[in-house]
Design a protein around this motif. Structure first.
Motif, PDB file in Angstrom:
ATOM      1  N   GLU A 141       0.944  -1.198  -0.012  1.00  0.00           N
ATOM      2  CA  GLU A 141       0.229  -0.091  -0.106  1.00  0.00           C
ATOM      3  C   GLU A 141       0.830   1.277  -0.030  1.00  0.00           C
ATOM      4  O   GLU A 141       0.680   2.204  -0.636  1.00  0.00           O
ATOM      5  CB  GLU A 141      -0.767  -0.261   1.171  1.00  0.00           C
ATOM      6  CG  GLU A 141      -1.937  -0.972   1.086  1.00  0.00           C
ATOM      7  CD  GLU A 141      -3.031  -0.925   2.311  1.00  0.00           C
ATOM      8  OE1 GLU A 141      -2.782   0.189   2.860  1.00  0.00           O
ATOM      9  OE2 GLU A 141      -3.789  -1.670   2.410  1.00  0.00           O
ATOM     10  N   MET A 197      -7.147   5.187  -4.586  1.00  0.00           N
ATOM     11  CA  MET A 197      -6.293   3.961  -4.580  1.00  0.00           C
ATOM     12  C   MET A 197      -6.950   2.658  -4.497  1.00  0.00           C
ATOM     13  O   MET A 197      -7.074   1.659  -5.218  1.00  0.00           O
ATOM     14  CB  MET A 197      -4.880   3.864  -3.790  1.00  0.00           C
ATOM     15  CG  MET A 197      -3.923   2.771  -3.945  1.00  0.00           C
ATOM     16  SD  MET A 197      -2.520   3.093  -2.912  1.00  0.00           S
ATOM     17  CE  MET A 197      -3.344   2.887  -1.165  1.00  0.00           C
ATOM     18  N   ARG A 198      -7.966   2.765  -3.333  1.00  0.00           N
ATOM     19  CA  ARG A 198      -8.524   1.513  -2.818  1.00  0.00           C
ATOM     20  C   ARG A 198      -9.879   1.362  -3.928  1.00  0.00           C
ATOM     21  O   ARG A 198     -10.313   0.108  -3.787  1.00  0.00           O
ATOM     22  CB  ARG A 198      -9.239   1.820  -1.715  1.00  0.00           C
ATOM     23  CG  ARG A 198      -8.005   1.647  -0.385  1.00  0.00           C
ATOM     24  CD  ARG A 198      -8.921   2.054   0.985  1.00  0.00           C
ATOM     25  NE  ARG A 198      -7.681   1.865   1.930  1.00  0.00           N
ATOM     26  CZ  ARG A 198      -7.031   0.654   2.443  1.00  0.00           C
ATOM     27  NH1 ARG A 198      -7.599  -0.412   2.121  1.00  0.00           N
ATOM     28  NH2 ARG A 198      -6.229   0.747   3.144  1.00  0.00           N
ATOM     29  N   THR A 199     -10.228   2.098  -4.607  1.00  0.00           N
ATOM     30  CA  THR A 199     -11.374   2.050  -5.637  1.00  0.00           C
ATOM     31  C   THR A 199     -10.751   1.901  -7.035  1.00  0.00           C
ATOM     32  O   THR A 199     -11.581   1.846  -7.991  1.00  0.00           O
ATOM     33  CB  THR A 199     -12.295   3.380  -5.454  1.00  0.00           C
ATOM     34  OG1 THR A 199     -11.527   4.395  -5.868  1.00  0.00           O
ATOM     35  CG2 THR A 199     -12.828   3.290  -4.329  1.00  0.00           C
ATOM     36  N   GLY A 200      -9.573   1.533  -7.095  1.00  0.00           N
ATOM     37  CA  GLY A 200      -8.878   1.424  -8.651  1.00  0.00           C
ATOM     38  C   GLY A 200      -8.755   2.866  -9.159  1.00  0.00           C
ATOM     39  O   GLY A 200      -8.644   2.599 -10.461  1.00  0.00           O
ATOM     40  N   SER A 236     -17.374  10.698  -0.339  1.00  0.00           N
ATOM     41  CA  SER A 236     -15.709  10.367  -0.199  1.00  0.00           C
ATOM     42  C   SER A 236     -15.185  11.965   0.298  1.00  0.00           C
ATOM     43  O   SER A 236     -14.455  11.901   1.188  1.00  0.00           O
ATOM     44  CB  SER A 236     -15.286   9.964  -1.325  1.00  0.00           C
ATOM     45  OG  SER A 236     -15.446   8.892  -1.681  1.00  0.00           O
ATOM     46  N   GLY A 247      -6.554   5.496  -8.836  1.00  0.00           N
ATOM     47  CA  GLY A 247      -5.483   5.788  -8.187  1.00  0.00           C
ATOM     48  C   GLY A 247      -4.664   6.933  -9.272  1.00  0.00           C
ATOM     49  O   GLY A 247      -3.964   7.821  -8.911  1.00  0.00           O
ATOM     50  N   GLN A 273      -5.948   7.564  -0.649  1.00  0.00           N
ATOM     51  CA  GLN A 273      -6.347   6.695  -0.379  1.00  0.00           C
ATOM     52  C   GLN A 273      -7.534   5.843  -0.893  1.00  0.00           C
ATOM     53  O   GLN A 273      -7.707   4.799  -1.216  1.00  0.00           O
ATOM     54  CB  GLN A 273      -6.309   6.413   1.257  1.00  0.00           C
ATOM     55  CG  GLN A 273      -4.964   6.540   2.146  1.00  0.00           C
ATOM     56  CD  GLN A 273      -4.054   5.189   1.933  1.00  0.00           C
ATOM     57  OE1 GLN A 273      -4.518   4.204   1.350  1.00  0.00           O
ATOM     58  NE2 GLN A 273      -3.267   5.205   2.710  1.00  0.00           N
ATOM     59  N   LEU A 274      -8.479   6.858  -0.810  1.00  0.00           N
ATOM     60  CA  LEU A 274      -9.946   6.566  -1.298  1.00  0.00           C
ATOM     61  C   LEU A 274      -9.780   6.208  -2.951  1.00  0.00           C
ATOM     62  O   LEU A 274     -10.447   5.113  -3.355  1.00  0.00           O
ATOM     63  CB  LEU A 274     -10.942   7.444  -1.183  1.00  0.00           C
ATOM     64  CG  LEU A 274     -11.324   7.631   0.248  1.00  0.00           C
ATOM     65  CD1 LEU A 274     -12.029   8.849   0.547  1.00  0.00           C
ATOM     66  CD2 LEU A 274     -11.953   6.569   0.883  1.00  0.00           C
TER      67      LEU A 274
END
Length: 324
Positions: free
Chosen positions: A4, A215-218, A231, A220, A212-213
């Motif tokens: 991460e 990145m976590r949802t693809g 968000s 990035g 971070q949000l």
């Protein structure tokens, strides 16, 4: 975890970034964002300042402060002194967003980072901290006026301290007559320290959570425009929490310094108003130890999330209208 961190570092270096609005747009949108946040947070702020500057004999806690304020002053008591900080919040946030984006541009020029590449998180924290230091010189007089008005009607203060104000202009006039222009900047040192630290974490945390949000949802490699209102609310609320958690002890010292001449106990002594930051911090510690530096933090964190979510929501969506 290492994966991460690596992904976040890659995001820092390679993600596209929505260009900030122009200077005038920054000032206008920041001003409106500040107004939205201040209207939401002000009742909580009144309770916070009263808890910070009063002993447990006056208010036993947050609920007792709420009860006494409502019983003695009604709904208007929670918004006492709003005019000055509302104007101040509009000016502060206008300058904060303007300075934050301009400092980022300066960093890019100095380091050669392309406009379409995001800055690293340390650079964003630094940009926020510098913008906070600039804002401190705008908001310090505003907060001085606000704090005096907020604590004047605490039981016993106005009667024993011999100070009574009719409103913001009354406070300003009193300060100019008794201390001159310098009196308007009573408490400037802790204000600068609080804003430098707090605003650095404010902007830095907001950017960190947004990344971070994404990145976590693809997503990035996309800008914050890809984030929905939920968000933005989460990121803005977390930014407000980070600001207050990191800077709250400094804020307590600032409030004590700025209200010493209004609070009955210290006005009788006639000494605390002339004490500096370290002497005031020692007095706070002597009165209640470490917990005294966090008195009123609960109500502050309660207000921080919705108020800062409202600020960033206002700024982000107004900015998107201009860019599009």
């Amino acid at each position: 975890m290492d994966g991460e961190i690596q992904a976040l570092n890659e995001l820092t270096q390679h993600s596209s970034k929505r260009p900030p609005p122009g200077g005038l747009s920054d000032l206008a949108f920041g001003s409106l964002a500040g107004m939205a946040g201040k209207v939401v947070e002000y009742p909580f702020d009144t309770v916070k300042v009263r808890l910070q500057t009063s002993s447990a004999q006056v208010f036993t806690g947050t609920l007792d402060c709420l009860r006494q304020t409502w019983a003695n002053e009604g709904f208007g008591g929670f918004y006492r002194g709003l005019t000055s900080p509302l104007v101040g919040a509009m000016a502060e946030n206008a300058i904060a967003f303007y300075a934050y984006n301009r400092i980022q541009q300066l960093i890019r020029q100095v380091t050669g980072i392309p406009k379409d590449s995001a800055l690293g998180l340390p650079q964003l924290f630094a940009s926020g901290g510098l913008s906070g230091a600039i804002c401190a010189f705008v908001i310090s007089p505003v907060e001085l006026v606000k704090c005096k008005l907020q604590v004047e009607h605490v039981p016993g203060n106005a009667q024993q301290a011999g100070v009574k104000f009719k409103g913001p202009l009354s406070v300003v006039g009193h300060l100019l007559r008794t201390e001159g222009l310098r009196g308007l900047y009573h408490g400037i040192a802790p204000t600068v320290a609080r804003e430098t630290l707090g605003v650095g974490f404010w902007f830095g945390t907001y950017e960190l959570v947004c990344r971070q949000l994404l990145m976590r949802t693809g997503r990035g490699n996309m800008s914050k425009d890809a984030l929905g209102p939920g968000s933005i609310i989460l990121a803005g609320g977390c930014a407000g929490i980070a600001y207050n958690v990191t800077s709250y002890p400094i804020d307590v010292v600032k409030s004590m310094i700025q209200t010493a001449d209004v609070r009955a106990k210290d006005a009788e002594k006639g000494t605390l108003s002339r004490k500096g930051v370290m002497a005031t911090a020692r007095a706070v510690y002597a009165a209640g130890g470490i917990p005294a530096f966090y008195r009123g933090l609960g109500i502050t964190l309660l207000r921080a999330f919705p108020a800062n979510a409202a600020m960033f929501m206002t700024y982000e969506y107004l900015s998107r209208l201009v860019v599009r």
